[in-house]
Design a protein around this motif. Sequence first.
Motif, short mmCIF file in Angstrom:
data_model
loop_
_atom_site.label_atom_id
_atom_site.label_comp_id
_atom_site.label_asym_id
_atom_site.label_seq_id
_atom_site.Cartn_x
_atom_site.Cartn_y
_atom_site.Cartn_z
N LYS A 147 0.82 -1.21 0.00
CA LYS A 147 0.00 0.00 0.00
C LYS A 147 0.85 1.26 0.00
O LYS A 147 0.56 2.23 -0.71
N GLU A 148 1.94 1.26 0.77
CA GLU A 148 2.80 2.44 0.83
C GLU A 148 3.44 2.74 -0.53
O GLU A 148 3.49 3.90 -0.97
N ALA A 149 3.88 1.70 -1.21
CA ALA A 149 4.50 1.89 -2.52
C ALA A 149 3.46 2.35 -3.54
O ALA A 149 3.74 3.21 -4.39
N LEU A 150 2.26 1.81 -3.46
CA LEU A 150 1.20 2.23 -4.38
C LEU A 150 0.81 3.69 -4.16
O LEU A 150 0.55 4.43 -5.11
N LEU A 151 0.76 4.12 -2.89
CA LEU A 151 0.47 5.52 -2.60
C LEU A 151 1.58 6.43 -3.12
O LEU A 151 1.30 7.52 -3.65
N LYS A 152 2.82 6.00 -2.99
CA LYS A 152 3.94 6.79 -3.52
C LYS A 152 3.83 6.92 -5.04
O LYS A 152 4.04 8.01 -5.60
N LEU A 153 3.46 5.84 -5.70
CA LEU A 153 3.29 5.87 -7.15
C LEU A 153 2.15 6.79 -7.54
O LEU A 153 2.26 7.61 -8.46
N TYR A 154 1.03 6.71 -6.80
CA TYR A 154 -0.13 7.55 -7.12
C TYR A 154 0.21 9.03 -6.91
O TYR A 154 -0.18 9.88 -7.73
N LYS A 155 0.92 9.36 -5.85
CA LYS A 155 1.30 10.75 -5.61
C LYS A 155 2.22 11.27 -6.70
O LYS A 155 2.13 12.43 -7.11
N ALA A 156 3.11 10.40 -7.19
CA ALA A 156 4.00 10.81 -8.28
C ALA A 156 3.20 11.10 -9.55
O ALA A 156 3.49 12.06 -10.28
N LEU A 157 2.19 10.28 -9.81
CA LEU A 157 1.34 10.51 -10.98
C LEU A 157 0.58 11.83 -10.85
O LEU A 157 0.50 12.62 -11.81
N GLU A 158 0.02 12.07 -9.67
CA GLU A 158 -0.72 13.31 -9.44
C GLU A 158 0.20 14.53 -9.54
O GLU A 158 -0.19 15.56 -10.10
N MET A 159 1.39 14.42 -9.01
CA MET A 159 2.34 15.53 -9.09
C MET A 159 2.70 15.85 -10.54
O MET A 159 2.73 17.01 -10.95
N ALA A 160 2.94 14.81 -11.33
CA ALA A 160 3.30 15.03 -12.73
C ALA A 160 2.17 15.72 -13.49
O ALA A 160 2.41 16.70 -14.21
N ARG A 161 0.94 15.25 -13.34
CA ARG A 161 -0.18 15.85 -14.06
C ARG A 161 -0.45 17.27 -13.56
O ARG A 161 -0.65 18.20 -14.35
N GLY A 162 -0.45 17.46 -12.23
CA GLY A 162 -0.71 18.79 -11.69
C GLY A 162 0.36 19.80 -12.08
O GLY A 162 0.04 20.97 -12.37
N PHE A 163 1.60 19.38 -12.10
CA PHE A 163 2.68 20.30 -12.46
C PHE A 163 2.54 20.74 -13.91
O PHE A 163 2.67 21.94 -14.22
N GLU A 164 2.28 19.82 -14.81
CA GLU A 164 2.15 20.18 -16.22
C GLU A 164 0.92 21.05 -16.47
O GLU A 164 0.95 21.95 -17.31
N ASN A 165 -0.17 20.78 -15.75
CA ASN A 165 -1.35 21.64 -15.88
C ASN A 165 -1.03 23.06 -15.43
O ASN A 165 -1.46 24.04 -16.07
N ALA A 166 -0.28 23.19 -14.34
CA ALA A 166 0.10 24.52 -13.86
C ALA A 166 1.01 25.22 -14.86
O ALA A 166 0.88 26.43 -15.10
N CYS A 167 1.93 24.47 -15.46
CA CYS A 167 2.80 25.05 -16.49
C CYS A 167 1.98 25.57 -17.66
O CYS A 167 2.24 26.67 -18.18
N ASN A 168 0.99 24.81 -18.07
CA ASN A 168 0.16 25.22 -19.20
C ASN A 168 -0.60 26.51 -18.87
O ASN A 168 -0.68 27.42 -19.70
N GLN A 169 -1.14 26.61 -17.66
CA GLN A 169 -1.88 27.82 -17.26
C GLN A 169 -0.96 29.04 -17.26
O GLN A 169 -1.32 30.11 -17.76
N GLN A 170 0.23 28.88 -16.70
CA GLN A 170 1.14 30.02 -16.62
C GLN A 170 1.67 30.41 -18.00
O GLN A 170 1.90 31.60 -18.27
#
Length: 279
Positions: free
Chosen positions: A115-138
């Motif tokens: 579960k801990e590794a899966l949560l780490k993977l999910y957070k990495a996925l969310e970080m990648a998508r959120g970061f690129e969305n923020a880049c696009n907005q800016q």
Amino acid sequence: KTLLTFDTVQIETMRFCRTAITAALFVASVSAFSFSGSNGRNVAPAFTTTSRVSSLGMTSTLSDSEVVTEAEDAFTPMRPPIDLPWDKVTSQLVDAFGYSPEEVSAYSDALDNDKEALLKLYKALEMARGFENACNQQYMQGKIRGFMHLDNGQESIPGLVDYAIKNGDKKYSYYREHTHAIASGVDPGAVMAELFMKEGGTCKGAGGSMHIFDKETYFQGGWALVAEQLPYAGGAAKSILLDRALGISDDENIEKQNVAPPADDDRISIVFCGEGGSQ
């Protein structure tokens, strides 16, 4: 009067030449794009010519054997899609990299019940998508300038790399490298500052979106040519072997010292490469 007669003859001669050239080109075009076949079968227009050319040098014909129908042409993709199932990956790990079947089997289901590794993977996925969305907005607001290449839709790649690698591993990417840098351990704030041309960026704002570099995490990104990062990553892998052979390693300032790597040194070289560049 003589001059007028000469001009008239010259004009008539030019008109004749133009007419003759036009007729010759028409005949050549009809010959080159004519339809031919056998047994009443419809065939595609013939666009290739034989090496034998008539004396005029402007017409050509095709024999029946040279005409190929569309049905007889089998479609072959220029770049077949990459399809490498896990069983073929496991065979490579055993045959080419020296892993034991037991080690490969442990990797096969390592994430299933962690579960801990899966949560780490999910957070990495969310970080990648959120970061690129923020880049696009800016970027749309004009706060990020110059070239910018986003990685939306490919979050699984940096997510899994983030899960698998260590800080000492050497990482090489290309110009679409925001999420690759973050997955490699680079501070997201420093990456965003680089895009904003701020001094707090990874290259003090001088590199921008396409050229992110971080010495502390051994990340080198932003190679602008397609697949240019591949030979550099190969050289980095060789440097790891040289460290072990020469008995040298990096100190806390990432400078070489005359100290051998630890006995369990398992550093690797990672390279991010798109499907087109890899083929």
